[in-house]
Design a protein around this motif. Sequence first.
Motif, PDB file in Angstrom:
ATOM      1  N   UNK A  34       0.789  -1.219   0.000  1.00  0.00           N
ATOM      2  CA  UNK A  34       0.000   0.000   0.000  1.00  0.00           C
ATOM      3  C   UNK A  34       0.821   1.268   0.000  1.00  0.00           C
ATOM      4  N   UNK A  35       2.114   1.162   0.263  1.00  0.00           N
ATOM      5  CA  UNK A  35       2.966   2.346   0.361  1.00  0.00           C
ATOM      6  C   UNK A  35       3.709   2.665  -0.931  1.00  0.00           C
ATOM      7  N   UNK A  36       3.787   1.702  -1.837  1.00  0.00           N
ATOM      8  CA  UNK A  36       4.681   1.826  -2.986  1.00  0.00           C
ATOM      9  C   UNK A  36       3.894   1.889  -4.285  1.00  0.00           C
ATOM     10  N   UNK A  37       4.507   2.464  -5.303  1.00  0.00           N
ATOM     11  CA  UNK A  37       3.884   2.475  -6.626  1.00  0.00           C
ATOM     12  C   UNK A  37       3.823   1.061  -7.172  1.00  0.00           C
ATOM     13  N   UNK A  38       3.003   0.866  -8.194  1.00  0.00           N
ATOM     14  CA  UNK A  38       2.642  -0.466  -8.652  1.00  0.00           C
ATOM     15  C   UNK A  38       3.810  -1.280  -9.176  1.00  0.00           C
ATOM     16  N   UNK A  39       4.849  -0.636  -9.704  1.00  0.00           N
ATOM     17  CA  UNK A  39       5.932  -1.393 -10.335  1.00  0.00           C
ATOM     18  C   UNK A  39       7.131  -1.615  -9.425  1.00  0.00           C
ATOM     19  N   UNK A  40       7.055  -1.180  -8.169  1.00  0.00           N
ATOM     20  CA  UNK A  40       8.177  -1.372  -7.247  1.00  0.00           C
ATOM     21  C   UNK A  40       8.191  -2.804  -6.728  1.00  0.00           C
ATOM     22  N   UNK A  41       9.354  -3.409  -6.752  1.00  0.00           N
ATOM     23  CA  UNK A  41       9.531  -4.769  -6.227  1.00  0.00           C
ATOM     24  C   UNK A  41      10.970  -4.911  -5.757  1.00  0.00           C
ATOM     25  N   UNK A  42      11.213  -5.942  -4.952  1.00  0.00           N
ATOM     26  CA  UNK A  42      12.582  -6.241  -4.536  1.00  0.00           C
ATOM     27  C   UNK A  42      13.086  -7.398  -5.393  1.00  0.00           C
ATOM     28  N   UNK A  43      14.203  -7.195  -6.052  1.00  0.00           N
ATOM     29  CA  UNK A  43      14.754  -8.213  -6.930  1.00  0.00           C
ATOM     30  C   UNK A  43      15.363  -9.376  -6.174  1.00  0.00           C
ATOM     31  N   UNK A  44      15.805 -10.398  -6.921  1.00  0.00           N
ATOM     32  CA  UNK A  44      16.404 -11.575  -6.299  1.00  0.00           C
ATOM     33  C   UNK A  44      17.649 -11.226  -5.494  1.00  0.00           C
ATOM     34  N   UNK A  45      18.361 -10.175  -5.903  1.00  0.00           N
ATOM     35  CA  UNK A  45      19.557  -9.752  -5.174  1.00  0.00           C
ATOM     36  C   UNK A  45      19.232  -8.818  -4.015  1.00  0.00           C
ATOM     37  N   UNK A  46      17.947  -8.529  -3.818  1.00  0.00           N
ATOM     38  CA  UNK A  46      17.528  -7.705  -2.687  1.00  0.00           C
ATOM     39  C   UNK A  46      17.391  -6.230  -2.978  1.00  0.00           C
ATOM     40  N   UNK A 379       6.448   8.904   7.953  1.00  0.00           N
ATOM     41  CA  UNK A 379       6.835   8.199   6.741  1.00  0.00           C
ATOM     42  C   UNK A 379       7.425   6.854   7.115  1.00  0.00           C
ATOM     43  N   UNK A 380       7.501   5.996   6.125  1.00  0.00           N
ATOM     44  CA  UNK A 380       8.185   4.720   6.242  1.00  0.00           C
ATOM     45  C   UNK A 380       9.428   4.758   5.360  1.00  0.00           C
ATOM     46  N   UNK A 381      10.254   3.730   5.437  1.00  0.00           N
ATOM     47  CA  UNK A 381      11.422   3.636   4.562  1.00  0.00           C
ATOM     48  C   UNK A 381      11.925   2.199   4.550  1.00  0.00           C
ATOM     49  N   UNK A 382      12.808   1.908   3.631  1.00  0.00           N
ATOM     50  CA  UNK A 382      13.410   0.583   3.557  1.00  0.00           C
ATOM     51  C   UNK A 382      14.827   0.689   3.019  1.00  0.00           C
ATOM     52  N   UNK A 383      15.660  -0.273   3.390  1.00  0.00           N
ATOM     53  CA  UNK A 383      16.978  -0.423   2.775  1.00  0.00           C
ATOM     54  C   UNK A 383      16.740  -0.836   1.328  1.00  0.00           C
ATOM     55  N   UNK A 384      17.244  -0.045   0.381  1.00  0.00           N
ATOM     56  CA  UNK A 384      16.854  -0.224  -1.017  1.00  0.00           C
ATOM     57  C   UNK A 384      17.907  -0.888  -1.880  1.00  0.00           C
ATOM     58  N   UNK A 385      19.169  -0.873  -1.465  1.00  0.00           N
ATOM     59  CA  UNK A 385      20.245  -1.307  -2.357  1.00  0.00           C
ATOM     60  C   UNK A 385      20.649  -2.763  -2.182  1.00  0.00           C
ATOM     61  N   UNK A 386      20.090  -3.450  -1.179  1.00  0.00           N
ATOM     62  CA  UNK A 386      20.457  -4.849  -0.954  1.00  0.00           C
ATOM     63  C   UNK A 386      19.473  -5.464   0.030  1.00  0.00           C
ATOM     64  N   UNK A 387      19.541  -6.775   0.146  1.00  0.00           N
ATOM     65  CA  UNK A 387      18.795  -7.492   1.168  1.00  0.00           C
ATOM     66  C   UNK A 387      19.681  -7.618   2.399  1.00  0.00           C
ATOM     67  N   UNK A 388      19.078  -7.664   3.565  1.00  0.00           N
ATOM     68  CA  UNK A 388      19.837  -7.836   4.802  1.00  0.00           C
ATOM     69  C   UNK A 388      19.225  -8.948   5.643  1.00  0.00           C
ATOM     70  N   UNK A 389      20.081  -9.728   6.245  1.00  0.00           N
ATOM     71  CA  UNK A 389      19.645 -10.762   7.187  1.00  0.00           C
ATOM     72  C   UNK A 389      19.880 -10.333   8.633  1.00  0.00           C
ATOM     73  N   UNK A 390      20.315  -9.092   8.824  1.00  0.00           N
ATOM     74  CA  UNK A 390      20.589  -8.589  10.175  1.00  0.00           C
ATOM     75  C   UNK A 390      19.281  -8.330  10.915  1.00  0.00           C
ATOM     76  N   UNK A 391      19.356  -8.289  12.237  1.00  0.00           N
ATOM     77  CA  UNK A 391      18.161  -8.029  13.035  1.00  0.00           C
ATOM     78  C   UNK A 391      17.684  -6.595  12.838  1.00  0.00           C
ATOM     79  N   UNK A 392      16.364  -6.353  12.977  1.00  0.00           N
ATOM     80  CA  UNK A 392      15.844  -4.985  12.876  1.00  0.00           C
ATOM     81  C   UNK A 392      16.222  -4.175  14.106  1.00  0.00           C
ATOM     82  N   UNK A 393      16.588  -2.922  13.904  1.00  0.00           N
ATOM     83  CA  UNK A 393      16.882  -2.010  15.011  1.00  0.00           C
ATOM     84  C   UNK A 393      16.109  -0.715  14.791  1.00  0.00           C
ATOM     85  N   UNK A 394      15.742  -0.076  15.879  1.00  0.00           N
ATOM     86  CA  UNK A 394      14.999   1.171  15.811  1.00  0.00           C
ATOM     87  C   UNK A 394      15.891   2.274  15.233  1.00  0.00           C
ATOM     88  N   UNK A 395      15.380   2.960  14.205  1.00  0.00           N
ATOM     89  CA  UNK A 395      16.184   3.980  13.532  1.00  0.00           C
ATOM     90  C   UNK A 395      15.368   5.247  13.334  1.00  0.00           C
TER      91      UNK A 395
END
Length: 474
Positions: A34-46, A379-395
Motif C-alpha cells: 500500500x505504500x509503494x507504486x505499482x511497479x516497485x519490487x525487490x529483486x532476487x539480489x535484494x 513516513x516509512x522507509x526501507x533499505x533499497x540497495x540490498x537485502x539484509x539478514x541482520x536483526x531490525x533495530x529502531x532507527x
Amino acid sequence: MHTHEAGALHAEAGQRRHPSWLRIPEDVNALYPGLWSATVMRGDDGALRVAGIDVRALAAEHGTPVYVLDELDFRSRARAFRDAFSGAFAAIDGGADVYYAGKAFLCTAVARWIAEEGLNLDVCSGGELAVALRAGFPVERIGLHGNNKSVAELSRAVDAGIGRIIVDSFDEISRLGSIAEERGVRVPVMLRTTVGVEAHTHEYIATAHEDQKFGFSIAGGAAAQAVRRILAEPSLELIGLHSHIGSQIYDTSGFEVAARRVLGLHAEIRDEHGVELAELDLGGGFGIAYTSQDDPQPAEDLAAGMAAIVQHECAGYGLAVPRISIEPGRAIAGPSTFTLYEVGTIKAVELDGGAVRRYVSVDGGMSDNIRTALYDADYSCTLASRRSEAEPVLARVVGKHCESGDIVVRDEFLPADVEPGDLIAVPGTGAYTRSMANTYNHVPRPPVVAVHAGESRVIVRRETEDDLLTLDVG
C-alpha cells in the motif's frame, strides 16, 4: 513497511505527541504494497526495482537524493479517479469532472500526462498557470484557486480564457469584475465557501473551519452576500459553489456535512434569486498511506459514496443534481513517487529503559521533504540497495541540515547492518515534497526522474550551485 502498536514503547519526553509506536517487523526486507507504486519490487539480489530499473542504476546515473516518479502508476491513479467519478455520476444529469490539484506536484510533463488522461487541472498561482500554459494544457479545462490572487495573475488568467476562477474574497470580486469589464468579457467564477467542518487532520491543512483565511462563511452570511455581489457584476458569471474541507481525509463523512451545507446555500440562491447553479465542487483532500496504519479508500468507493451523498441531499432540497467536481492531488501523485537517498553517517543513542535508536543520516532532508518538520508527518522507509539478514533495530532517518528538527522518517525499524553508502528509499513522497522543496543551507533541490518500461528520464533537473549563485546578484 512500518506498523504501529500503541504502548509497545514510550517515546522520549517532548519528542512525540501521540503514543503509538512501531512493531518490530517479521521481515525487515518486506515491502508493504500500500505504500509503494505499482511497479516497485525487490529483486532476487535484494535491491529495489521500479519499472524494471535497479535503484542502484538510478543512483549512479542521476545521483541522490532523487525523486523517482513511476509514470505508469501516476497515470493509472489519474485514470482511476476519472473513471470512478464519471461512472458513479454517469446516470446523474450533471455528471462529474476531476481536476488534478497541481499544488501537490506540477511540471510540464505531469501537466501533459493529466491532459492526455482526460482530467482537468487546478492551479493556485501564476507560476502554476505558467506551467500549464507552457505544457499546452487546454485552457478551458483549467481552474484557478487562491485567497490573494494578484491583478497580474487574474489578468493573465482572463486573457488566457481560463475555464473558471474560484473567488475567495470581496476584494477579489471587485478586482476580477473590473478586469473582465475592461476586456469586455464575461468570466465564469465559482464561490469558495467555508462550511464549518473540522476535518480530522493537522491544523494547517484543515481548511473548512471558520477561523482561517479561505473562503466565505455560510453560517455567518458572508457567502450569501458574496453571491449577491457576483450576480450584480455583469462581467462575472456565477457557475457554482466550491467547498474544500482539508487534507488526508480517509472517509466521506466530512463530505456529507459539507455537501448538505453547500447545497443548502444552492437552495437559498434558487429561492432568493431564481437561479439554480449548475456546478458544485467538493474539493479534494483524499488521503493516502504514508505508513501501514493508514487505510485510504479506493477511488471507486469515494465516488460511490459521494454520488449517494449528493443525490440524497439534492433530493431533500428539491434541486437538480449539479455537475460535480473533485480535486485529487496527493491521491494521484503521492504514492507514485519515492525518494532515494544515500546513507552518510550513523550514530547510536541510548533511550530511557535501555532501548537504542540509531540515527541514520542521509544526503537530503528538510530541503527535499519538509512535511515531517512542518506537519509532524509520518513516513516509512526501507533499505533499497540490498537485502539484509541482520536483526531490525529502531532507527530515525535524518537529514544533513543544521536543524535538530531535520527528520525525514521519525521512527522505523531498519537492519542493524545499514552502513554508509547504502541506499534508503522513502515511499509516498510524490505530493508536497518537490513542490515545497527549498534551498535551506544552500542545498540544491533534487531532480525528478520519471521511470517507465525500463527507461528513466529527467523531467525536473537537479538544481546546481550555479543556479543558486545566479540569483545572488551581489
